[in-house]
Write an enzyme that holds these catalytic residues in place. Sequence first.
Site, mmCIF file in Angstrom:
data_model
loop_
_atom_site.group_PDB
_atom_site.id
_atom_site.type_symbol
_atom_site.label_atom_id
_atom_site.label_comp_id
_atom_site.label_asym_id
_atom_site.label_seq_id
_atom_site.Cartn_x
_atom_site.Cartn_y
_atom_site.Cartn_z
ATOM 1 C CB SER A 197 -8.137 3.642 2.641
ATOM 2 O OG SER A 197 -7.327 3.059 3.654
ATOM 3 C CE LYS A 215 -3.993 1.956 2.496
ATOM 4 N NZ LYS A 215 -4.900 1.786 3.651
ATOM 5 C CB SER A 247 -8.483 0.733 5.418
ATOM 6 O OG SER A 247 -9.161 1.942 5.601
#
Length: 553
Positions: free
Chosen positions: A207, A132, A231
Amino acid sequence: MQHWTTIVAEKRARTLSRIPNEWMHPNIIQDMAEKNVKNACKYLDGILPVDEVNITSLDATALVENIASKKLTSYQICYAFCHRAALAHQILNCCIEIFFEEALERAKQLDAYYASTGKLKGPLHGVPFSLKDQVNLPNIETTIGYVSKVGQKADKMSLLAKLLHEQGAIFFVKTAVPTAMLASETVSTLHGRTLNAVNTSFSSGGSSGGEGSLIAAKGSPLGVGTDIGGSIRIPAAFQGLYGLRPSHGRVPYMDVTNSYEGQELISSVIGPMSSSLRDLELFTKLVVDCESWRYDPDVVPIPWRNFDGQQTQKLRFGIMTWDGMVLPHPPILRALEETRKVLIHHGHEVVEWNFPHSEELIDVAEQVYGADFFNEVEEILNESEEPVSDYMQLARNNILAKGGLGKPLSVRQWWEVSLKIRKLKQQYLEHWRDTANQTSDGKPIDSIICPVWPSAGFHDREVEHGCENYTMPFNLLDYSCVVLPITEVDEMKDKPNQAHLAKNASDKKMQDFYDAKKFGKMPVCLQIVCKRLEEEKCLAIASIVESCLSTMP
């Protein structure tokens, strides 16, 4: 100063420029449409060479086994995943940083090391590993969805990345995030919109949506997301993946970029996402065995604990059908009921879980997330004059609708929130202990099984139907959670629930949103929840549940 639109256009062009020309497919989205294919993974299986499809169908555990047995080289594996990731990005817009050339060079080095020494670097030797965007790598940008952060390259490697690199992982991409990583979709002015790999009409979730989309498209075998309100779990659930939300202090967060750094009432945590449960354990055990508490003072010095003995023991589960505020859609309720039945069939015990203060858990969590009325986000947006995101405006409107004053909390209010959280944690733990009064042997439950999300996702641009009711509480409590794929939406089985009377406006909105045809064949996941710092137990129980479910007709 350059206009933000120019910066955005140049950034997107640079990302695409890192893809080799021979892997560019300018008409790929049109080709999918003409073939009437919505599933990016299935589409890629149909256009890639068979040998690459075979490689990318393997999970990380199998990849290492194939390298060790010399059936595959690190280079072959890396090439296959880089190629697939390049195409996946052109469909899903899931990557923000691409560095295939460097990854392939590292793969060559790992192959040479293995050939000369006969030893693997570690449990991840030669495994392509996606990160990420928050995770820092030297000389690579970390923008976390902000235009103003373009050009800001990291000067050090996050501790977790360093540990994974030392164990043989090959980093090849960093994946897209929403602005400030504060959304249950993955959308930013900087990168655009990330789509769902299972059905490109749907949102990837957020996210960690870029990570989820890439892995679901089999463009990466294993990666990490972060989770402060769901997330990791939301993108995993939306795309039929496995994900672990560990408790704070099990996986090092040191030198990982974040929004609202210093806010520690509800800590963001970092954990793995994959297409297999055993990969989650591979990652977590590896990280724990690295004893990162020697470097990161926030990591709890708890060695890996073996829970293999649970495989033959009777377990006690609490099933939370709904939280009393927003009833899940019929496919989610069916998954819960099927799981209940199969666990009982295998000799486990199931009781009802109903925490009486669920609404307060949500309200207090939202006070933490919106403590500054999202002023930090707005200030950073203003640096480049990029517009305020729709999601942030929704979040602000929610605060105002619940009686908020539209300004940051005072210090005294922050302390009051802290006390509320402490009380809720005590009440939840007491309620957990009291389940001993419901079980046949007088022992409390081992785990809770509950929804991740009340629906099987939402279409792209439908974030107003977002509902983090089933994820946020466990961030506040800091409990260990594993997302487990259970089934998929079935138009024939999952008819609308006409008998349910909506309890509130949010519940009515969620029920009105349901359309069995619209959600047809979307994955349905549940989450296994254990108490704080019980990651090993949570993974072991998830394995038992999955094994029981595999016997269903």
